[in-house]
Design a protein around this motif. Sequence first.
Motif, PDB file in Angstrom:
ATOM      1  N   LYS A  14       3.469   2.614 -15.770  1.00  0.00           N
ATOM      2  CA  LYS A  14       2.635   2.037 -16.208  1.00  0.00           C
ATOM      3  C   LYS A  14       3.899   0.568 -15.953  1.00  0.00           C
ATOM      4  CE  LYS A  14      -1.630   4.468 -17.244  1.00  0.00           C
ATOM      5  NZ  LYS A  14      -1.833   4.655 -18.044  1.00  0.00           N
ATOM      6  N   PRO A  15       4.000  -0.363 -16.775  1.00  0.00           N
ATOM      7  CA  PRO A  15       2.900  -1.570 -15.699  1.00  0.00           C
ATOM      8  C   PRO A  15       3.022  -1.247 -14.252  1.00  0.00           C
ATOM      9  CG  PRO A  15       4.063  -2.590 -16.254  1.00  0.00           C
ATOM     10  CD  PRO A  15       5.006  -1.133 -16.574  1.00  0.00           C
ATOM     11  N   TRP A  16       3.545  -0.983 -13.778  1.00  0.00           N
ATOM     12  CA  TRP A  16       4.022  -1.132 -12.058  1.00  0.00           C
ATOM     13  C   TRP A  16       2.643  -0.643 -11.356  1.00  0.00           C
ATOM     14  CZ3 TRP A  16       7.805   1.008 -15.085  1.00  0.00           C
ATOM     15  CH2 TRP A  16       9.050  -0.051 -15.864  1.00  0.00           C
ATOM     16  N   LEU A  17       2.072   0.088 -11.329  1.00  0.00           N
ATOM     17  CA  LEU A  17       1.154   0.640 -10.328  1.00  0.00           C
ATOM     18  C   LEU A  17      -0.212  -0.180 -10.209  1.00  0.00           C
ATOM     19  CD1 LEU A  17       1.070   4.754 -10.759  1.00  0.00           C
ATOM     20  CD2 LEU A  17       1.117   3.711  -9.083  1.00  0.00           C
ATOM     21  N   PRO A  18      -0.077  -0.770 -11.796  1.00  0.00           N
ATOM     22  CA  PRO A  18      -1.733  -1.599 -12.189  1.00  0.00           C
ATOM     23  C   PRO A  18      -1.078  -2.696 -10.986  1.00  0.00           C
ATOM     24  CG  PRO A  18      -1.123   0.079 -13.957  1.00  0.00           C
ATOM     25  CD  PRO A  18      -0.368  -0.338 -13.222  1.00  0.00           C
ATOM     26  N   ALA A  19       0.312  -3.434 -11.319  1.00  0.00           N
ATOM     27  CA  ALA A  19       0.590  -4.466 -10.667  1.00  0.00           C
ATOM     28  C   ALA A  19       0.251  -4.068  -9.414  1.00  0.00           C
ATOM     29  CB  ALA A  19       2.392  -4.962 -11.631  1.00  0.00           C
ATOM     30  N   ILE A  20       1.074  -3.357  -8.610  1.00  0.00           N
ATOM     31  CA  ILE A  20       1.137  -3.228  -7.043  1.00  0.00           C
ATOM     32  C   ILE A  20       0.034  -3.155  -6.961  1.00  0.00           C
ATOM     33  CG2 ILE A  20       1.280  -0.714  -6.553  1.00  0.00           C
ATOM     34  CD1 ILE A  20       3.155  -3.428  -5.135  1.00  0.00           C
ATOM     35  N   ARG A  21      -1.342  -2.068  -6.978  1.00  0.00           N
ATOM     36  CA  ARG A  21      -2.762  -2.589  -6.267  1.00  0.00           C
ATOM     37  C   ARG A  21      -2.731  -3.518  -6.872  1.00  0.00           C
ATOM     38  NH1 ARG A  21      -6.793   1.889  -8.367  1.00  0.00           N
ATOM     39  NH2 ARG A  21      -8.994   0.981  -7.101  1.00  0.00           N
ATOM     40  N   LYS A  23       0.704  -1.644   0.475  1.00  0.00           N
ATOM     41  CA  LYS A  23       0.068  -0.254   0.351  1.00  0.00           C
ATOM     42  C   LYS A  23       0.207   1.689  -0.025  1.00  0.00           C
ATOM     43  CE  LYS A  23      -1.416   0.923   4.074  1.00  0.00           C
ATOM     44  NZ  LYS A  23      -2.539   1.498   5.472  1.00  0.00           N
ATOM     45  N   TRP A  24       2.024   1.653   0.679  1.00  0.00           N
ATOM     46  CA  TRP A  24       2.689   2.323   0.802  1.00  0.00           C
ATOM     47  C   TRP A  24       3.570   2.438  -0.132  1.00  0.00           C
ATOM     48  CZ3 TRP A  24       0.943   5.944   4.519  1.00  0.00           C
ATOM     49  CH2 TRP A  24       0.189   5.412   5.292  1.00  0.00           C
ATOM     50  N   LEU A  25       4.101   1.586  -0.998  1.00  0.00           N
ATOM     51  CA  LEU A  25       4.816   2.092  -2.083  1.00  0.00           C
ATOM     52  C   LEU A  25       3.810   2.323  -3.151  1.00  0.00           C
ATOM     53  CD1 LEU A  25       6.960   1.311  -4.039  1.00  0.00           C
ATOM     54  CD2 LEU A  25       6.009  -1.277  -4.390  1.00  0.00           C
ATOM     55  N   ARG A  26       2.686   1.481  -3.343  1.00  0.00           N
ATOM     56  CA  ARG A  26       1.941   1.649  -4.551  1.00  0.00           C
ATOM     57  C   ARG A  26       1.583   3.866  -4.733  1.00  0.00           C
ATOM     58  NH1 ARG A  26      -4.882   1.318  -3.754  1.00  0.00           N
ATOM     59  NH2 ARG A  26      -5.204   2.812  -4.864  1.00  0.00           N
ATOM     60  N   TYR A  27       0.899   4.343  -2.943  1.00  0.00           N
ATOM     61  CA  TYR A  27       1.136   5.596  -2.370  1.00  0.00           C
ATOM     62  C   TYR A  27       2.255   6.105  -3.466  1.00  0.00           C
ATOM     63  CZ  TYR A  27      -3.519   4.420   0.350  1.00  0.00           C
ATOM     64  OH  TYR A  27      -4.953   4.113   0.046  1.00  0.00           O
ATOM     65  N   THR A  28       3.325   5.743  -3.123  1.00  0.00           N
ATOM     66  CA  THR A  28       4.659   6.470  -3.409  1.00  0.00           C
ATOM     67  C   THR A  28       4.411   6.514  -4.855  1.00  0.00           C
ATOM     68  OG1 THR A  28       5.422   6.105  -0.938  1.00  0.00           O
ATOM     69  CG2 THR A  28       7.030   6.593  -2.590  1.00  0.00           C
ATOM     70  N   LEU A  29       4.425   5.243  -5.263  1.00  0.00           N
ATOM     71  CA  LEU A  29       4.346   5.542  -6.983  1.00  0.00           C
ATOM     72  C   LEU A  29       3.488   6.631  -7.211  1.00  0.00           C
ATOM     73  CD1 LEU A  29       4.396   1.634  -7.325  1.00  0.00           C
ATOM     74  CD2 LEU A  29       6.886   3.458  -7.640  1.00  0.00           C
ATOM     75  N   GLU A  30       2.436   6.254  -7.158  1.00  0.00           N
ATOM     76  CA  GLU A  30       1.156   7.007  -7.579  1.00  0.00           C
ATOM     77  C   GLU A  30       1.597   8.549  -7.219  1.00  0.00           C
ATOM     78  OE1 GLU A  30      -2.977   4.915  -6.567  1.00  0.00           O
ATOM     79  OE2 GLU A  30      -2.397   6.060  -5.459  1.00  0.00           O
ATOM     80  N   THR A  31       2.236   9.405  -5.941  1.00  0.00           N
ATOM     81  CA  THR A  31       2.689  10.612  -5.637  1.00  0.00           C
ATOM     82  C   THR A  31       4.109  10.809  -7.122  1.00  0.00           C
ATOM     83  OG1 THR A  31       2.550  10.492  -3.472  1.00  0.00           O
ATOM     84  CG2 THR A  31       3.946  12.436  -4.281  1.00  0.00           C
ATOM     85  N   PHE A  32       4.529  10.015  -7.279  1.00  0.00           N
ATOM     86  CA  PHE A  32       5.974  10.584  -8.663  1.00  0.00           C
ATOM     87  C   PHE A  32       5.136   9.934  -9.706  1.00  0.00           C
ATOM     88  CE2 PHE A  32       8.034  10.523  -4.227  1.00  0.00           C
ATOM     89  CZ  PHE A  32       8.541  11.644  -4.346  1.00  0.00           C
ATOM     90  N   SER A  33       4.321   9.625  -9.989  1.00  0.00           N
ATOM     91  CA  SER A  33       3.849   8.827 -11.169  1.00  0.00           C
ATOM     92  C   SER A  33       4.248  10.564 -12.106  1.00  0.00           C
ATOM     93  CB  SER A  33       2.894   7.728 -11.185  1.00  0.00           C
ATOM     94  OG  SER A  33       1.959   9.012 -11.028  1.00  0.00           O
ATOM     95  N   PRO A  34       3.730  11.438 -12.256  1.00  0.00           N
ATOM     96  CA  PRO A  34       3.767  12.329 -13.337  1.00  0.00           C
ATOM     97  C   PRO A  34       4.607  12.753 -13.648  1.00  0.00           C
ATOM     98  CG  PRO A  34       1.842  12.994 -11.153  1.00  0.00           C
ATOM     99  CD  PRO A  34       2.483  11.772 -10.955  1.00  0.00           C
ATOM    100  N   LEU A  35       5.754  12.674 -13.341  1.00  0.00           N
ATOM    101  CA  LEU A  35       7.295  12.923 -13.069  1.00  0.00           C
ATOM    102  C   LEU A  35       7.882  11.972 -14.718  1.00  0.00           C
ATOM    103  CD1 LEU A  35       9.051  13.269  -9.825  1.00  0.00           C
ATOM    104  CD2 LEU A  35       7.785  14.887 -11.292  1.00  0.00           C
ATOM    105  N   TYR A  36       7.469  10.903 -14.772  1.00  0.00           N
ATOM    106  CA  TYR A  36       7.830   9.937 -15.345  1.00  0.00           C
ATOM    107  C   TYR A  36       6.813   9.884 -17.541  1.00  0.00           C
ATOM    108  CZ  TYR A  36      10.516   8.632 -11.611  1.00  0.00           C
ATOM    109  OH  TYR A  36      11.296   8.970 -10.763  1.00  0.00           O
ATOM    110  N   ALA A  37       7.687   9.660 -17.711  1.00  0.00           N
ATOM    111  CA  ALA A  37       6.622   9.302 -19.287  1.00  0.00           C
ATOM    112  C   ALA A  37       5.747   7.851 -19.570  1.00  0.00           C
ATOM    113  CB  ALA A  37       7.676   9.453 -20.635  1.00  0.00           C
ATOM    114  N   SER A  38       6.181   6.993 -18.828  1.00  0.00           N
ATOM    115  CA  SER A  38       5.703   5.683 -18.786  1.00  0.00           C
ATOM    116  C   SER A  38       3.814   6.070 -18.269  1.00  0.00           C
ATOM    117  CB  SER A  38       6.321   4.568 -18.189  1.00  0.00           C
ATOM    118  OG  SER A  38       6.611   4.832 -16.872  1.00  0.00           O
ATOM    119  N   GLY A  39       4.211   7.136 -16.937  1.00  0.00           N
ATOM    120  CA  GLY A  39       3.341   7.044 -15.601  1.00  0.00           C
ATOM    121  C   GLY A  39       3.284   5.833 -14.581  1.00  0.00           C
TER     122      GLY A  39
END
Length: 352
Positions: A221-228, A203-219
């Motif tokens: 993905k696919p790691w955010l759906p996988a960690i969820r 859960k905390w990894l997911r929230y941290t990834l979501e926080t910084f995802s706008p920095l990356y061209a890939s958003g």
Amino acid sequence: MTSGKDRELCAFGASVLLKHLQALETEMQGVRSGGEDIEYIHRMRVATRRLRAALPLFEACLPARQRPVWLKEIRKITRAMGAARDADVQIAHLQAYASGLKDPLQQRGVARLLLRLRQRRESLQPEVLHALDRFAASGALPAMRAALEPMAAASAGPPFSHALYRHAADSIQPRLDEFLAYDAIVSRPEAVAELHAMRIAAKWLRYTLETFSPLYASGLKPWLPAIRQAQEALGNIHDCDVWGQFIPAFIAEERARVTAFYGNPRPFRRLLPGIEGYLADRAAERQRAYAEFVEQWNVWQRKGFWQQLAEAIRQPLLEAHRLYPPPPGAAAEDESGAPPSDGNAPEDASYR
């Protein structure tokens, strides 16, 4: 006085925090309605969790004296929502299960279990409302907004600074390491506490990834759906474990209640088949969900899926260093290949 890169980092952080703050404020009135839509309390709880996850990431940007107060108030409101949300989830699941039962013997016990859960949820609502009142009276929301809005006004889009990418990598990697440290217990179905702790780490990894995802061209993905997916799978396993502990205790308590009312436990026998049937259903679901999670986990590990995430968050640092190497005599690189993050990097476009 903050440097240019500090201002960009703080502007980015303020924008993130204001988004979660807005989500929290939006759901508060719905939570007060009490049970009309259980998703209000779920969304509010998620918003508080995201705030709790993001505040420490940008703590250097926040007023030192107010920062711990805000975190404390948010933590309290999260806890207050927790028991009510858990009861809502249990009731919703049990209602769905009950709708498929045809046997009256099964229906009786499940109906009694559902009755007690609804009574418990109703008893929790006053504490939820009290917690909302306390939170509103604390003044945390307007104080946070007043501090964050001026910072967020300076927010800019890409290209983002090297310092911001460095901060993202330094924030994500420890969360990823914590999550992957549970690899050794994935193959142990009896490791109930550890699997629950792995869910929290996810859960905390997911929230941290979501926080910084706008920095990356890939958003990311696919790691955010996988960690969820991992978080939800582990959550399902945990829910089954909770039922496995709750139902035997409920049986003992309800038997004692029936005995006290009737003078003997015989009427309780009519309830037992349905309650034990639901317990067996949860045990079977736990076995199925666990096997499915282990299978998916092994696929991720064989593919080096999480290592690829570590590489993705380092890539902008490596690219910046390749394009803009430090001048002769500069401090040595760190092991990632990125320039040192001691705050001495020049504030020109070379590190953007």
